[in-house]
Design an enzyme around this catalytic site. Structure first.
Site, short mmCIF file in Angstrom:
data_model
loop_
_atom_site.label_atom_id
_atom_site.label_comp_id
_atom_site.label_asym_id
_atom_site.label_seq_id
_atom_site.Cartn_x
_atom_site.Cartn_y
_atom_site.Cartn_z
CD GLU A 1 47.50 -17.05 31.55
OE1 GLU A 1 46.55 -17.83 30.85
OE2 GLU A 1 48.13 -16.01 30.62
CD GLU B 1 47.14 -23.06 23.59
OE1 GLU B 1 47.33 -22.54 25.02
OE2 GLU B 1 45.69 -23.06 23.39
#
Ligand SMILES: Cc1ncc(COP(=O)(O)O)c(C=O)c1O
Lengths: 438, 301
Positions: free
Chosen positions: B60, B49
């Site tokens: 995140e 990824e």
């Protein structure tokens, strides 16, 4: 081609919580069940008054919050502008701003939902203060995220939050303003979502927040409607409010949206024939300039409605200050509460369809608005609200004979900033500030 | 599941148990990213990824947020990202991980700005197709968008279907019941099982939520990979043993990049870390298939 267009339209109308092309729910999967739970609670308690929720909310807003707030005729402003000027005094709500209407509504709702903990973000500190007060009042533990820049420029509110028992977490990322505080609160929420309610501070974020916050704030416009008819015998020609995320704007405008020559808005709501035309002005922070420095990723303003482009931020499709690549800009305003690169999706929609006129006032005109109202009327307005007053001064002639300006909050929190910013400038409405330095 | 042949699903099924690695493109530069991706590929990643940085990465944790900030400060743009992918030749298929606004803005013509404010600004319709077309052209096999729940994904799904790209959905610890069924009916490539509530970030242990999530998914015949918090070979072993088909590791690799004194040192350590993780995953798979007589009590989900 047309079938694709039709499919698109169909898809849009089927999406949840949209206003035209705006709104929706763009959040991490972990939060989706919580949004569904909130939507369900909003429908039952707020829209259907289950268990007498709205009755309790209104009673608490009256006894704890100090509603209704006055609609005051501003005599000297009326004289100055040679028309009738009325001020909606949201600065007189407990805590000093309209923010309590929403904070108390959401904290009470969280309680009805069985949540155990409250979190919120804040820019000017007004929403944080209102949330901390509501949480103390309703006995809920509360944590507030606030950008470092805003912690520094809104210290009185930081103290107030802490005095009411809330924890204040400064956020160091980015330019340390509202956008970063929202990111951090979303992260907390994604970790603790099962027992925590996130009290979003404006008509922004994923559905059902924009609609629910508007409903809690709609009391402002509902009161104005009754009060102006009693005092002036008719609806105003125009209503002016400042827009950061847009909660006082939407709260003030909601009752007037159907008052419009545009048949798109005139039907449906009352069925009592043509309605008087009420023009709605959303005044944003023009900062120091409306230009954007794309290479630096900064906008020296927060004028999202006037200059933004469509995109997704903090859970909703709306207008944003962004680069052509889609990176969100750092915004700027002398007033912390307007310093945000996004805006509520419903307000974007009303601007896009022409019902609301977007406007902006720069830092200097806002500061003049601040001093003028303080001097002429004995009301020290929040720097956010001062933008609406700056617009009144600059565009009086466009506003008709009967004008309502929403004074969304009081300016005690802003005194340090105002002194500092006034010293730097030669402001026509300001007193001599040097005397304060002795 | 998708109608077309999914490179991603094939990679996970063939190289079972799979190692899926993540790094942020452009951290600290796109040239370095190229070397890092090749190192992860050599180290045994079955799928890689690549993060296309967005300024507001709400899903995140601090590690990846910092990487995104470094990448943006280095001037990483979507076009730079796609040019990197054009250049990469890896055995592992590549996915792009990014936020929805980046996809919407790609290919939108330069918007009129405030300076021409008297001209009523024409609409600036966001459209996901230019991004998906470019992603397909660059050779990407799939897309993950952490802020795009299944409810809002129809336009992107349609575009991905047209170009044979997988659109990977995240299953959170809070995803249950009807929602789970709906999402599973959309899944293509693999189901990204979020190991715990919260944001990405390396953790010291494997969460109990992982076992619960995998148990909830056991009846679905779709590859399942677990991410959020995985950092060591032993975690990988435990996760595979709990029934996952793959493990996803991001923050632990991003930390290697952030801490390395030189890009060369980072390359070596990334390759070694990938080997450790892949070995751990194999160990987990082996302990499922060993002679039943030596098998310890099966893990209670
Ligand atoms: C007094 C006051 N007015 C306005 C605002 C802007 O928010 P909104 O646009 O949601 O009303 C704030 C935000 O903190 C505020 O404190």
């Amino acid at each position: 081609m047309s079938t694709e267009r039709e499919r698109d339209d169909e898809r849009r109308s089927n999406r949840t919580g949209t206003f035209g092309d705006y709104g929706g729910q763009y959040v991490p999967e972990a939060l989706m069940p919580a949004l569904q739970e909130l939507e369900d609670a909003y429908e039952r308690y707020v829209l259907e008054n289950e268990d007498g929720f709205m009755d309790e909310f209104r009673e608490r807003m009256r006894d704890f919050g100090g509603r209704p707030t006055p609609l005051q005729r501003a005599d000297r402003l009326s004289e100055r502008y040679d028309r009738e000027i009325y001020l909606k005094r949201e600065d007189l709500v407990h805590g000093g701003a309209h923010k309590l209407n929403n904070a108390l509504g959401q904290v009470l709702l969280a309680k009805y939902m069985g949540k155990e903990r409250i979190i919120a973000e804040t820019g000017a500190g007004q929403h944080g203060t209102a949330t901390a007060m509501a949480a103390a009042h309703l006995d809920m533990p509360c944590e507030i995220y606030m950008g470092r820049t805003d912690v520094n420029r809104q210290r009185p509110n930081v103290y107030r939050m802490r005095m009411n028992g809330a924890e204040v977490n400064p956020v160091e990322a980015g330019s340390g303003t509202l956008k970063e505080a929202i990111n951090e609160t979303m992260r907390d929420w994604a970790t603790t979502v099962e027992r925590t309610h996130y009290v979003i501070g404006s008509v922004v974020g994923p559905h059902p927040f924009p609609q629910m916050v508007r409903d809690f704030q709609a009391v402002i416009g509902d009161e104005i409607r009754d009060q102006i008819q009693e005092k002036a015998g008719r609806l105003p020609d125009s209503v002016v409010a400042c827009a950061g995320g847009g909660s006082n704007t939407m709260g003030t405008f909601h009752a007037f949206v159907p008052d419009c020559a545009n048949p798109r808005f005139a039907d449906g709501s009352s069925g009592d024939g043509p309605r008087e035309q009420v023009d709605l002005y959303a005044v944003e922070a023009g900062g120091s300039s409306l230009e954007i420095d794309e290479s630096e990723g900064v906008a020296p303003n927060s004028a999202t409605l006037s200059t933004g482009t469509d995109g997704v931020l903090h859970g909703a499709m709306t207008k944003l200050l962004q680069s052509t690549d889609g990176q969100i800009m750092e915004s700027h305003s002398v007033s912390a509460g307007l310093d945000y690169a996004g805006v509520g999706p419903e307000l974007s929609h009303l601007v896009e369809t022409g019902r609301v006129t977007p406007a902006s006032v720069d830092d200097e005109d806002a500061l003049n608005g601040f001093h003028r109202l303080s001097r002429l009327e004995g009301i020290i307005p929040a720097l956010e609200s001062s933008h609406a007053l700056g617009y009144l001064e600059k565009h009086t002639d466009e506003l008709g004979d009967l004008v309502v300006v929403n004074v969304s909050g009081r300016g005690d929190k802003d005194l340090e900033t105002v002194l500092e910013e006034t010293e730097k400038r030669d402001l026509e409405a300001a007193p001599d500030v040097e005397v304060f330095d002795q | 599941m998708s109608e077309y042949d999914s490179d991603i699903e094939a990679a996970i099924r063939e190289d079972h148990p799979a190692l899926i690695t993540y790094i942020t493109a452009g951290d600290p530069s796109l040239e370095d990213t190229k070397a890092y991706v090749e190192a992860l590929d050599r180290g045994g990643s079955d799928l890689i990824e690549l993060g296309l940085p967005f300024s507001e990465p709400i899903a995140e944790g601090q590690t990846i947020q910092a990487a995104i900030n470094r990448a943006l400060a280095a001037g990483t743009t979507p076009e730079g990202f796609f040019e990197l992918v054009d250049d990469l030749e890896t055995e592992a298929p590549l996915l792009v991980m990014t936020y929805y606004n980046m996809i919407l803005q790609y290919g939108v013509s330069e918007a009129p700005r405030a300076s021409d404010s008297d001209a009523a600004s024409p609409r600036n319709e966001p459209d996901v197709r230019p991004f998906v077309e470019r992603a397909a052209e660059a050779g990407l096999s799939g897309i993950i968008v952490p802020d795009l729940p299944a409810e809002e994904a129809e336009p992107l799904r349609a575009a991905c279907d047209d170009h044979g790209l997988d659109l990977v959905f995240i299953i959170a610890p809070t995803t249950e019941g009807e929602r789970l069924e709906t999402i599973m009916s959309h899944v293509s490539g693999f189901a990204y099982v979020q190991a715990r509530l919260g944001t990405t970030g390396a953790r010291a242990n494997v969460s109990g939520a992982t076992h619960d999530s995998l148990a909830r998914l056991s009846e679905y015949d779709v590859p399942k990979a677990v991410g959020f918090g995985v950092s060591e070979g032993d975690h990988a072993a435990e996760i595979i043993e709990a029934g996952a088909d793959g493990v996803i590791v991001g923050s632990a690799l991003v930390e290697i990049i952030a801490d390395a004194d030189t890009p060369e040192a980072a390359v070596d350590r990334l390759e070694a870390k990938a080997r450790e993780l892949k070995r751990g995953a194999r160990r987990g798979a082996d302990s499922i298939t060993v002679d039943p007589e030596d098998t310890p009590e099966p893990e209670q989900p």
